[in-house]
Design an enzyme around this catalytic site. Structure first.
Site, PDB file in Angstrom:
ATOM      1  CG  HIS A 187     -11.469 -50.371  81.113  1.00  0.00           C
ATOM      2  ND1 HIS A 187     -11.365 -51.743  81.221  1.00  0.00           N
ATOM      3  CD2 HIS A 187     -11.743 -49.919  82.356  1.00  0.00           C
ATOM      4  CE1 HIS A 187     -11.581 -52.102  82.476  1.00  0.00           C
ATOM      5  NE2 HIS A 187     -11.816 -51.022  83.189  1.00  0.00           N
ATOM      6  CE  LYS A 189      -7.887 -52.570  82.872  1.00  0.00           C
ATOM      7  NZ  LYS A 189      -8.287 -51.242  83.219  1.00  0.00           N
ATOM      8  CG  ASP A 194      13.554 -51.125  74.227  1.00  0.00           C
ATOM      9  OD1 ASP A 194      13.290 -49.910  74.331  1.00  0.00           O
ATOM     10  OD2 ASP A 194      14.401 -51.700  74.933  1.00  0.00           O
ATOM     11  CG  ASN A 204      -6.745 -50.123  86.100  1.00  0.00           C
ATOM     12  OD1 ASN A 204      -6.910 -49.888  84.905  1.00  0.00           O
ATOM     13  ND2 ASN A 204      -7.708 -50.625  86.866  1.00  0.00           N
ATOM     14  CG  HIS A 402      -9.449 -55.751  88.240  1.00  0.00           C
ATOM     15  ND1 HIS A 402      -8.503 -55.121  87.442  1.00  0.00           N
ATOM     16  CD2 HIS A 402     -10.583 -55.027  88.088  1.00  0.00           C
ATOM     17  CE1 HIS A 402      -9.039 -54.079  86.848  1.00  0.00           C
ATOM     18  NE2 HIS A 402     -10.303 -53.987  87.219  1.00  0.00           N
ATOM     19  CG  PHE A 424     -17.460 -56.231  74.694  1.00  0.00           C
ATOM     20  CD1 PHE A 424     -16.254 -56.835  74.365  1.00  0.00           C
ATOM     21  CD2 PHE A 424     -18.048 -56.565  75.898  1.00  0.00           C
ATOM     22  CE1 PHE A 424     -15.662 -57.757  75.214  1.00  0.00           C
ATOM     23  CE2 PHE A 424     -17.465 -57.476  76.765  1.00  0.00           C
ATOM     24  CZ  PHE A 424     -16.265 -58.067  76.423  1.00  0.00           C
TER      25      PHE A 424
END
Length: 483
Positions: A187, A189, A194, A204, A402, A424
């Site tokens: 899940h 993100k 570099d 997402n 969200h 978790f």
């Protein structure tokens, strides 16, 4: 980017045979030569690695990189906070800037990919931004940029068209089978560019995350210290993306970190002192030294003395995806303890949309009920509702707040997980924790510390026309959850 071992500073004058115990007077020529070579190598190494960094404890050395951090938001089309609200950079513009600046590497850890309009069949014009991001990604390999994507194992409901296009362009894609490994999903993100720049937040790899869903994250620039450490989490996902992979116990030493809740990395963020670390979940994916995400979250709550403000899409003191659901009060207990034992003010802003779980609302009402005229406990719960036109309402899995963050008078916590048990204990997520007790007033930045900026975002949303008190059921009941 491969994990680097911890840099160990060499003292050329001790314990290396340079000064024998029997030495008297002038050093022999060979010893002088060795000493000169060691000193030269020592300073030459420092010059080549100015951004090397250590934790905050003991003889640790702070990060010397000129780190810059920016709050990044997606504000859904049709939403406005008024003329007095200064907007943060958009997720879209930030991602495009990161793509444009990439010169040799891009690593992305992601849940799923739907950057084009094909998945919804709505012909929604706002999908254009996601399609632009995908087109830039497809060009990277031709520019000599190495692209790696770690993604949760795609399901039949989410055909991996974007991922297939990426592989055809020259990118390397690995699907991490977390359902088999931990019983959860990937899940997380975040982006790494570099070995120096990064993004972490709630968005997402979905066009709706750019124009139809309210998102919040942070972009950090010119900060190899932080990027190197987050890279170790990515390398763990990458290793688990090999077919038949198993979770090592313990993780090899090159995945370990010196930066955690006890010894965060000391550095300057936008010219203000900060102590920073990344947490990760679930526990099985945490190498030595890595603070578990739940532990990070609880430590931020435990350290708060004045207030805890939380914005999260879903809040449940249960597991959310296990059958049957299990009671999981770890976070709820910590919040109640902070209110009762330390008189901390708590405000909780939870997302409200058609997919909200009905079981969430009794728990939210219970938390709000702790406050009354006799207890004088300070707690309030509100629901955030993203407005939708008739056309926007037809877009699946859109029009929701969200966000997944927390801010106190001491710290900012920006995560990728919703606040229920599975996220978790089984699901892979990560969070950026920034401890910053000083104010940026007088530094000349004019913007405040990142903690102060996050607090300002919360105040804006909390007092906006889009939030409703949990007790005002007439405003929210018909909009939250399936009816």
């Amino acid at each position: 980017m491969k994990p680097n071992s911890t840099y160990k500073q060499l003292d050329p004058l001790q314990d290396h045979g340079v000064l024998p115990k029997r030495c008297r007077g002038a050093l022999p020529p060979i010893a002088l030569l060795i000493l000169f070579i060691l000193i030269f190598l020592f300073f030459f190494n420092l010059r080549l690695n100015p951004g090397r960094c250590r934790g905050a404890g003991g003889d640790a050395k702070a990060c010397a990189d000129p780190c810059r951090i920016v709050l990044v938001e997606s504000i859904p089309e049709g939403m406005s906070f008024g003329a007095g609200s200064a907007p943060n950079p958009s997720t879209f513009s930030t991602w495009m800037n990161l793509l444009g600046s990439a010169t040799h590497s891009l690593d992305i850890a992601s849940f799923y990919w739907t950057l084009t309009n094909e998945d919804t069949h709505t012909q929604e014009p706002s999908a254009t931004q996601g399609e632009q991001v995908l087109q830039e990604l497809l060009r990277l390999s031709r520019r000599g940029v190495t692209v790696r994507v770690a993604v949760s194992r795609p399901s039949a409901k989410a055909p991996p068209r974007d991922l297939q296009a990426l592989e055809s362009s020259g990118a390397a894609v690995r699907a991490v089978d977390l359902p088999r490994l931990t019983g959860g999903v990937l899940h997380t993100k975040f982006w790494l560019v570099d070995g120096a720049h990064l993004y972490v937040g709630s968005a997402n790899m979905d066009w709706r995350s750019l124009t139809q869903v309210k998102e919040l994250g942070a972009a950090v620039y010119n900060c190899s210290c932080l990027a190197e450490d987050l890279g170790k989490i990515f390398e763990a996902y990458w290793a688990l993306g090999v077919p038949g992979a198993s979770i090592p116990v313990p993780w090899p030493a090159n995945y370990s970190t010196a930066f955690n809740a006890e010894t965060p990395l000391e550095l300057q963020l936008n010219g203000s002192a900060a102590a920073v670390y990344f947490s990760s979940s679930p526990p099985a994916l945490c190498a030595t030294g890595r603070t578990e995400d739940l532990g990070a979250l609880l430590s931020v709550i435990a350290a708060a003395e004045a207030f805890v403000d939380i914005a999260v899409m879903s809040y449940l003191p249960t597991t959310e995806f296990s059958h049957p659901q299990r009671f999981w009060p770890a976070i709820d207990d910590a919040l109640r303890r902070a209110m009762v034992e330390r008189r901390v003010r708590l405000r909780l802003l939870v997302g409200c949309w058609r997919h909200s779980q009905a079981t969430m609302f009794p728990f939210l009402k219970s938390l709000a009920a702790v406050a009354d005229n006799r207890s004088h406990y300070s707690v309030a719960v509100r629901l955030f509702m993203v407005p939708a036109s008739a056309a926007q309402a037809r877009i699946p899995y859109a029009r929701v707040n969200h966000n997944k963050y927390m801010v106190t008078e001491k710290a900012a916590y920006i995560g990728t997980s919703n606040w229920s048990g599975d996220y978790f204990t089984q699901t892979a997520g990560s969070a950026l924790v920034v401890n910053q007790t000083v104010s940026a007033a007088g530094t000349g930045t004019g913007t405040g510390t990142i903690r102060e900026q996050l607090a300002a975002v919360f105040e804006r949303d909390w007092s906006s026309q889009y939030s409703a008190d949990i007790g005002d059921t007439e405003r929210w009941q018909s909009r939250c959850g399936s009816h």
